[in-house]
Write a protein that holds these residues in place. Structure first.
Motif, PDB file in Angstrom:
ATOM      1  N   ALA A  18       0.816  -1.220   0.000  1.00 24.78           N
ATOM      2  CA  ALA A  18       0.000   0.000   0.000  1.00 24.78           C
ATOM      3  C   ALA A  18       0.844   1.262   0.000  1.00 24.78           C
ATOM      4  CB  ALA A  18      -0.926  -0.008   1.213  1.00 24.78           C
ATOM      5  N   LEU A 109       2.759   7.288  -6.178  1.00 22.49           N
ATOM      6  CA  LEU A 109       2.038   6.683  -5.047  1.00 22.49           C
ATOM      7  C   LEU A 109       0.955   7.637  -4.531  1.00 22.49           C
ATOM      8  CD1 LEU A 109       1.822   4.386  -2.937  1.00 22.49           C
ATOM      9  CD2 LEU A 109       3.556   5.576  -1.593  1.00 22.49           C
ATOM     10  N   LEU A 110       1.310   8.918  -4.445  1.00 22.55           N
ATOM     11  CA  LEU A 110       0.323   9.921  -4.004  1.00 22.55           C
ATOM     12  C   LEU A 110      -0.884   9.912  -4.950  1.00 22.55           C
ATOM     13  CD1 LEU A 110      -0.255  12.420  -2.096  1.00 22.55           C
ATOM     14  CD2 LEU A 110       0.675  13.819  -3.933  1.00 22.55           C
ATOM     15  N   TRP A 113      -3.248   7.166  -4.099  1.00 23.13           N
ATOM     16  CA  TRP A 113      -4.042   7.375  -2.882  1.00 23.13           C
ATOM     17  C   TRP A 113      -5.122   8.431  -3.076  1.00 23.13           C
ATOM     18  CZ3 TRP A 113      -5.010   4.428   1.095  1.00 23.13           C
ATOM     19  CH2 TRP A 113      -4.175   3.327   1.268  1.00 23.13           C
ATOM     20  N   LEU A 114      -4.817   9.450  -3.885  1.00 18.66           N
ATOM     21  CA  LEU A 114      -5.862  10.442  -4.183  1.00 18.66           C
ATOM     22  C   LEU A 114      -6.992   9.770  -4.948  1.00 18.66           C
ATOM     23  CD1 LEU A 114      -3.779  13.607  -5.191  1.00 18.66           C
ATOM     24  CD2 LEU A 114      -4.907  13.123  -3.018  1.00 18.66           C
ATOM     25  N   CYS A 117      -8.925   7.335  -2.477  1.00 21.19           N
ATOM     26  CA  CYS A 117      -9.767   8.077  -1.536  1.00 21.19           C
ATOM     27  C   CYS A 117     -10.919   8.751  -2.282  1.00 21.19           C
ATOM     28  CB  CYS A 117      -8.945   9.129  -0.791  1.00 21.19           C
ATOM     29  SG  CYS A 117      -7.736   8.420   0.324  1.00 21.19           S
TER      30      CYS A 117
ATOM     31  N   THR B  67       4.117   9.413   2.349  1.00 21.63           N
ATOM     32  CA  THR B  67       3.363   9.792   1.143  1.00 21.63           C
ATOM     33  C   THR B  67       1.894   9.392   1.292  1.00 21.63           C
ATOM     34  OG1 THR B  67       5.362   9.419  -0.136  1.00 21.63           O
ATOM     35  CG2 THR B  67       3.303   9.558  -1.369  1.00 21.63           C
ATOM     36  N   VAL B  68       1.685   8.192   1.835  1.00 19.45           N
ATOM     37  CA  VAL B  68       0.304   7.724   2.029  1.00 19.45           C
ATOM     38  C   VAL B  68      -0.440   8.674   2.970  1.00 19.45           C
ATOM     39  CG1 VAL B  68      -1.128   5.824   2.878  1.00 19.45           C
ATOM     40  CG2 VAL B  68       0.979   5.337   1.629  1.00 19.45           C
ATOM     41  N   THR B  70       0.171  11.783   3.527  1.00 18.14           N
ATOM     42  CA  THR B  70      -0.094  13.042   2.825  1.00 18.14           C
ATOM     43  C   THR B  70      -1.328  12.908   1.933  1.00 18.14           C
ATOM     44  OG1 THR B  70       2.285  13.424   2.776  1.00 18.14           O
ATOM     45  CG2 THR B  70       0.940  14.818   1.361  1.00 18.14           C
ATOM     46  N   GLY B  71      -1.381  11.805   1.186  1.00 12.11           N
ATOM     47  CA  GLY B  71      -2.516  11.590   0.277  1.00 12.11           C
ATOM     48  C   GLY B  71      -3.826  11.502   1.020  1.00 12.11           C
ATOM     49  N   VAL B  72      -3.833  10.715   2.102  1.00  9.19           N
ATOM     50  CA  VAL B  72      -5.066  10.553   2.885  1.00  9.19           C
ATOM     51  C   VAL B  72      -5.453  11.890   3.521  1.00  9.19           C
ATOM     52  CG1 VAL B  72      -6.095   9.385   4.876  1.00  9.19           C
ATOM     53  CG2 VAL B  72      -4.690   8.093   3.274  1.00  9.19           C
ATOM     54  N   ALA B  75      -7.061  14.105   0.965  1.00  4.14           N
ATOM     55  CA  ALA B  75      -8.408  13.611   0.649  1.00  4.14           C
ATOM     56  C   ALA B  75      -9.397  13.964   1.759  1.00  4.14           C
ATOM     57  CB  ALA B  75      -8.367  12.100   0.432  1.00  4.14           C
TER      58      ALA B  75
END
Lengths: 532, 109
Positions: A18, A109-110, A113-114, A117, B67-68, B70-72, B75
């Motif tokens: 992940a 990767l970002l 996740w965007l 989400c 990074t995860v 940051t993304g979460v 969002a």
């Protein structure tokens, strides 16, 4: 800044996947998520087709039907087909250009996740009190404003789409930056494989159009919060322009990567070098540019656009599209064709996409469009391009590259069965829709009268949808069986022509131990033919 | 066509030509602005590609939880626009923590 891939043992476990920065893992994550959402959105389509099989409301009410077609349409476009295209790019572009990594691995990767989400936000509308968004994937105001579509579900849909689209934008920037900065020293632009060229034009379109959609959706959300952006008399038409400036190019964002993959499949299984490479490159550039200038053909019936210009550019698209078809068929001519599953799907694409493409030319003519606008004819047309076209090419790509990604083959017998049922199911589902549209059945309706004469064709279409679902079930079973009882594939099981076949299957973290000489867009073929 | 910047230049030029053709039919600021904007954007990309640096070596960890995060965080902050200010604040906080952790990763590279 380029990164150096770690040569430590590859970490295992859920978190390692992940939060992976390896482009191959990010590509698999994106693709796997999109495939799961394909099953979800496909299931929604089955519910809708069940409802439409007979007149009257048997399965779901009209409000729920509206929610379903909104979730299905927006899910397939924003969350399934575009991400599948990007997943192929994220995984294979670095390999095909001879790079050790993708440019900006954290950004890739970002982006995932965007996107992930965003998907959660879009579907979470179903859990809200007022229900999910129900204004279609286009969200045209005033239907989508807070008066006509109140509720948190609609807001979450708008924000979720913005997130998912931004995620894809970020991944696409990484893919283009990889091609610009990280190509192997001898890999000039005119030695890029056809798939990479397809990704160049795709990412150019993404970078220039996706921000426009995000701006449109943010303005729409502001509108819903009471700021009053699209409330003036010209507001709804302005939104439509912003939307379709994204909405038409995205059709090609969901098309070019798969055509590029098809080019690799057809060349490999025809045992020939790709025919007309330079013509293909130029036609891709022209095709992509033209596709940026056709957006308002979706608005012919609004009376707010110059029909001549948009009809002209829409019709001109047939020229580069014809060149691409010619190149794909020319590659097969004189080749010794192997009819393996990827090639069958490629041939299926060439047959079925032609129907989608030709009916597109019909719709580019304003008089015909006035007759068919918002009818099931349009639904049939875009499903022949997006499902019969892009998804067939995607399955060709999956069967072709699955051995590279996993190190094992998909079962050939199950693959052929999958192709057969999908070919029959697709035509049974979507061809009757042309006739329904011609007879006047409007799209986006959950019911019709028994006296309308739509029942028989709708029933055939519904049966076709279940045959299609069965075919997808065979594919899922094939993946499961092939991963459980593994049939090792080796580094280059098909006799591939491009660099990804010059490394192990699956490739190591750093992609290559050594690169072969690169003298053309098919370096491995050069090696076999003694030209390297 | 051997350099990416030339490819972007050609594509931007094609867009500009189509924009000029559109101008012959309509003087709508929105319609022309969209196409000209895309053409100009592509020309900027061509410039960026022209001055893009080649590969340089920097270590990247196999796993980047920062990074995860940051993304979460981003969002959640965006979803907060619909759900409520409290979620915007939670999301913004997570994003800041995530970015700080990314910066730490970069410093350690």
């Amino acid at each position: 800044m380029t990164t150096v891939a770690s040569e430590r043992p590859v970490p295992r476990g859920l978190v390692a996947w992940a939060a992976a920065t390896d482009h191959k893992r990010v590509g698999v994550l994106t693709g796997a998520t999109a495939l799961v959402l394909l099953l979800v959105n496909g299931s929604l389509a089955l519910v809708m087709r069940s409802e439409l099989a007979w007149p009257g409301t048997q399965v779901v009410g009209l409000k729920t039907y509206n929610e379903l077609f909104t979730a299905h349409g927006s899910g397939m476009i924003y969350l399934v087909v575009t991400p599948l295209a990007m997943a192929l790019g994220v995984y294979f572009v670095p390999l095909m250009v001879g790079a050790a990594e993708i440019s900006g691995p954290r950004f890739a990767l970002l982006g995932y996740w965007l996107y992930g989400c965003g998907a959660i936000a879009m579907y979470s509308g179903f859990l809200t009190q007022e229900g999910a968004a129900r204004f279609g994937w286009t969200a045209f105001p005033p239907l989508s404003d807070s008066t006509n579509s109140p509720g948190l579900g609609s807001d979450l849909w708008l924000l979720g789409v913005s997130l998912a689209v931004t995620g894809m934008f970020v991944q696409s920037a990484c893919i283009l930056a990889t091609i610009v900065r990280l190509r192997a020293p001898a890999m000039t632009m005119l030695r890029l494989p056809v798939f990479c060229w397809a990704m160049v034009v795709t990412t150019l379109m993404v970078l220039t159009t996706f921000p426009v959609l995000v701006v449109a959706l943010v303005l729409l959300e502001l509108d819903r919060q009471g700021v009053g952006v699209f409330t003036s008399p010209g507001g709804p038409a302005a939104y439509q322009h912003l939307f379709w400036f994204y909405g038409h190019p995205v059709v090609y964002v969901m098309f070019f990567p798969f055509v590029g993959a098809l080019g690799e499949v057809i060349a490999t299984f025809s045992r020939r070098r790709f025919f007309g490479y330079h013509a293909m490159v130029l036609s891709l550039l022209a095709f992509a540019a033209l596709s940026m200038s056709v957006w308002a053909h979706h608005m012919f019936t609004t009376g707010q656009v110059t029909n001549q210009y948009f009809s002209l550019t829409s019709t001109l698209i047939a020229i580069p599209a014809g060149i691409e078809y010619f190149d794909l068929i020319g590659t097969m001519v004189g080749g010794s064709i192997l009819y393996r599953t990827p090639m069958l799907f490629a041939l299926g694409f060439l047959t079925l996409f032609l129907i989608g493409g030709l009916t597109g030319i019909m719709l580019a003519s304003p008089p015909i469009d006035y007759h068919l606008h918002d009818s099931f004819f349009v639904v049939a047309h875009f499903h022949y391009t997006l499902f019969a076209g892009s998804m067939f090419a995607f399955f060709a790509a999956i069967y072709y590259w699955f051995p590279k990604v996993t190190g094992v083959f998909l079962r050939e017998g199950l693959g052929k069965l999958h192709f057969l049922f999908l070919f029959v199911g697709t035509n049974l589902t979507f061809f009757p829709m042309f006739l329904l549209g011609e007879k006047g059945m409007p799209r986006r309706v959950g019911d019709y009268r028994g006296t309308d004469g739509f029942t028989g064709l709708n029933l055939i279409s519904t049966i076709g949808a279940f045959v299609t679902a069965f075919a997808v079930g065979i594919f899922v079973w094939n993946v499961f069986v092939s991963l459980r009882r593994r049939e090792p594939a080796g580094a280059d099981p098909w006799g591939g022509q491009t660099l990804e076949w010059a490394t192990t299957s699956p490739p190591p973290r750093h992609n290559f131990d050594a690169l072969p000489p690169i003298r053309s867009f098919a370096p491995l073929l050069d090696l076999r033919e003694g030209k390297a | 066509m051997s350099r990416p910047s030339v490819v972007f230049l050609i594509w931007g030029g094609l867009l500009m030509a189509l924009a000029l053709l559109l101008f012959a039919w309509t003087q709508s600021t929105l319609l022309n602005g969209l196409l000209v904007g895309a053409a100009v954007g592509t020309l900027v990309l061509a410039l960026l590609a022209l001055f893009a640096r080649g590969p340089s070596r920097r270590f990247v960890p196999d796993v980047s939880l920062a990074t995860v995060l940051t993304g979460v965080g981003i969002a959640l902050a965006v979803a907060g626009v619909a759900v409520g200010t409290w979620l915007v604040l939670v999301g913004a906080g997570l994003t800041l923590v995530g970015l700080a952790a990314v910066a730490r990763e970069l410093r350690g590279a």
